[in-house]
Design an enzyme around this catalytic site. Structure first.
Site, PDB file in Angstrom:
ATOM      1  CG  ASP A 170      -0.171  -0.046   2.532  1.00 54.25           C
ATOM      2  OD1 ASP A 170       0.709  -0.911   2.666  1.00 54.25           O
ATOM      3  OD2 ASP A 170      -0.426   0.797   3.421  1.00 54.25           O
TER       4      ASP A 170
ATOM      5  CD  GLU B 218       4.280   0.826   7.135  1.00 53.06           C
ATOM      6  OE1 GLU B 218       4.974   1.130   8.118  1.00 53.06           O
ATOM      7  OE2 GLU B 218       3.932   1.677   6.281  1.00 53.06           O
TER       8      GLU B 218
ATOM      9  CG  HIS C  42       4.550   9.173   4.198  1.00 50.80           C
ATOM     10  ND1 HIS C  42       3.998   8.808   5.397  1.00 50.80           N
ATOM     11  CD2 HIS C  42       4.962   8.030   3.622  1.00 50.80           C
ATOM     12  CE1 HIS C  42       4.098   7.502   5.544  1.00 50.80           C
ATOM     13  NE2 HIS C  42       4.685   7.008   4.479  1.00 50.80           N
TER      14      HIS C  42
HETATM   15 ZN    ZN Z   1       6.667   2.204   4.179  1.00 53.80          ZN
END
Ligand code: ZN
Length: 573
Positions: free
Chosen positions: A159, A227, A537
């Site tokens: 993911d 995760e 991210h």
């Molecule tokens: Zn990761």
């Protein structure tokens, strides 16, 4: 060496009188260790005696045609937006896939990813056992001929974190295009974690294609599906593996984490996290009587909550560095092998038995936020809610405080600090307290606090570094960096244990092995190209293609080496 020698700052008060004696013993132990070296460097492992084609190791990094194929497959995986959101319907909710996609459309992308992997890696799917656990976790078993050897587990997650629509126009290339630009591939998941995911698939497929490697040691590949959110995919995998092999049944687990190498104190350093901080969400609610805002009390519930937040933030957790934290060992490595200023070096060496040196070291580490939060439990007030109408007194306010728990603390000690903060405010405003469904202070006419612990996770166990598993992993890494990637540099790379402030899927696997390494081989990380700069991210996430090939090259020979190394042999230094 990794056992806590003397956690000075976490010594319970009652042992204070014993301290001088303990200190003396500890000092002797440390001095004894010093003569042996605080940080032995693992011997470099030349793979020649272990692998069937040593020339392949370097070729993987250079073969243009192969690299292009690898990049195309990697890009294809990035183009499938296998996003995991904070709240997802558990795949076990229904066995009817269409029904599941209707309840949770995000799962559809995981089926797509599975179909894609099946197409791209036909030999893995033909010759190895590929099982789906809780529908979307993948467990691949490459059965070894010697069942007495413990299996090795290599993990990554399928993911990726979502991309907010509002940020789309800030991406250089669309986040799910898998665009290639020079040595970089761009896109969500390129660096977290489809790089490692695809590198592991590539390695196994390559070994199968060559058809010469027949493992004695069983190799397991485990790929979770969430995760980045709940981590249930890894929990399901872990349960499945536990049922099949039992506790402490694995040789080692290697997952995502730090990458590559850095230059520190004049040395080339390979930082391998051998532990990670704990986690806790402190959820605090305040209930008070309502009423019309024309006749308000001096402090509404929002005002009282503000006082509590102020109190929480003004009383910090205490920083501490002891042998319970792998960072202590990492610093000892730098003191022994790095070019390090004399007084700092002395503080590091004495820190485990000299309170004054320890204090100075804590001050030094606290100056930089990147090390400060490796030695201290953090507290971040992240969510606040309360109030519904401008003419009504708020009857309910809630806050969530997120904590990352340091090696010397625990969920209990962390929640105790917050509970103490709540008590001090509750006393001032004559309020009751309910903690974890238990009444601590009776509710009053003024109302009460309700304190609940959520997503609690103790700091992880620390993986030992005096084992054959550690020496084999780090010895093999030295070969990659010294002989394959940087021949002519003539530098000895020093592998050091590191501590991670964030969590990985490894938290699901503690009972399967003590040897957990959160690390993947990559290129050297130069200043300005760390995780933040690589958009992990965040925006414009990218990963280096040569770094990706280094991961494949490493696993190509490392898997052949560990296949022939005995289990659990303690190396005498
Ligand atoms: Zn990761």
């Amino acid at each position: 060496m990794n056992d806590p020698l003397l956690p000075i700052n976490s010594q319970p008060k009652r042992t204070k009188k014993l301290l001088p004696k303990v200190l003396a013993v500890a000092a002797i132990v440390v001095l004894f260790q010093l003569s042996d070296g605080l940080c032995p460097i693992s011997d470099k492992i030349d793979p020649a005696p272990y692998v069937y084609d040593v020339s392949k190791i370097g070729q993987i990094l250079k073969d243009k045609e192969y690299i292009d194929e690898v990049v195309e497959r990697w890009s294809g995986a990035i183009q499938i937006p296998s996003v995991s959101n904070d709240v997802m319907v558990n795949p076990n909710t229904t066995d009817d896939l269409e029904e599941l996609y209707r309840l949770e459309p995000a799962w559809k992308q995981f089926t797509k990813l599975h179909e894609y992997l099946e197409k791209q890696y036909p030999l893995i799917h033909k010759h190895l056992k590929v099982e789906k656990v809780n529908k979307f976790s993948i467990l691949i078993t490459w059965q070894g001929s010697n069942t007495k050897q413990k299996p090795i587990l290599l993990t990554a997650h399928q993911d990726v974190v979502p991309v907010p629509d509002e940020t789309l126009d800030q991406w250089k290339y669309p986040p799910f295009s898998g665009a290639v630009d020079g040595d970089r591939i761009y896109g969500r998941g390129s660096g977290d974690c489809k790089d490692l995911l695809m590198a592991l698939f590539e390695t196994a497929e390559l070994l199968l294609k060559e058809g010469k490697f027949q493992p004695q040691r069983t190799i397991l590949f485990g790929f979770g599906y969430d995760e980045e959110s709940q981590g249930t995919g890894a929990v399901e995998l872990s349960k499945f593996i536990f049922e099949r092999y039992g506790p402490e049944s694995l040789y080692a687990l290697i997952d995502e984490g730090d990458q590559g190498y850095v230059q520190q104190f004049g040395r080339y350093v390979i930082p391998i996290p051998t532990g990670e901080k704990g986690h806790l969400n402190s959820e605090i609610e305040l209930f008070t009587p309502g009423g019309h805002s024309s006749v308000p009390p001096k402090h509404t519930s929002i005002g009282i909550m503000a006082k509590l937040i102020d109190r929480i933030e003004s009383v910090d957790f205490s920083p501490a560095i002891t042998n319970a934290n792998p960072l202590m060992n990492a610093l000892q490595c730098m003191a022994e092998h790095g070019q390090i200023e004399k007084s700092l070096k002395s503080d590091i060496i004495k820190a485990v038995f000299d309170a004054n040196a320890n204090k100075k070291l804590v001050e030094y580490l606290s100056k930089d936020p990147s090390t400060e939060f490796l030695i201290k439990t953090s507290q971040a007030v992240d969510i606040i809610q309360g109030g519904v109408k401008s003419n009504a007194l708020p009857e309910y306010v809630s806050v969530v405080v997120n904590h990352r728990i340091s090696a010397e603390e625990s969920v209990e000690s962390t929640s105790k600090k917050i509970l103490d903060d709540i008590k001090s405010i509750a006393t001032k405003f004559d309020l009751g307290i309910v903690f974890e469904n238990k009444t601590i202070v009776e509710k009053t006419k003024n109302g009460y606090f309700n304190y609940v612990l959520n997503e609690s996770l103790e700091p992880s166990p620390i993986s030992p570094i005096d084992t054959a598993a550690w020496n084999t992993f780090t010895g093999a890494l030295r070969y990659l960096y010294e002989d394959v990637m940087n021949p002519g540099l003539n530098e000895t790379f020093v592998a050091i244990p590191a501590y991670a402030a964030g969590n990985t899927d490894t938290k699901a696997y503690w009972d399967l092995t003590a040897n957990i390494y959160r690390y993947s081989p990559y290129i050297g990380i130069v200043e300005g190209e760390d995780e933040v700069a690589r958009g992990i991210h965040s925006l414009n996430e990218w990963s280096s293609i040569s770094g990706h090939m280094a991961t494949i090259s490493f696993y190509y020979y490392y898997l052949q080496i560990v296949d022939q190394i005995a289990d659990d042999t303690l190396i005498s230094q």
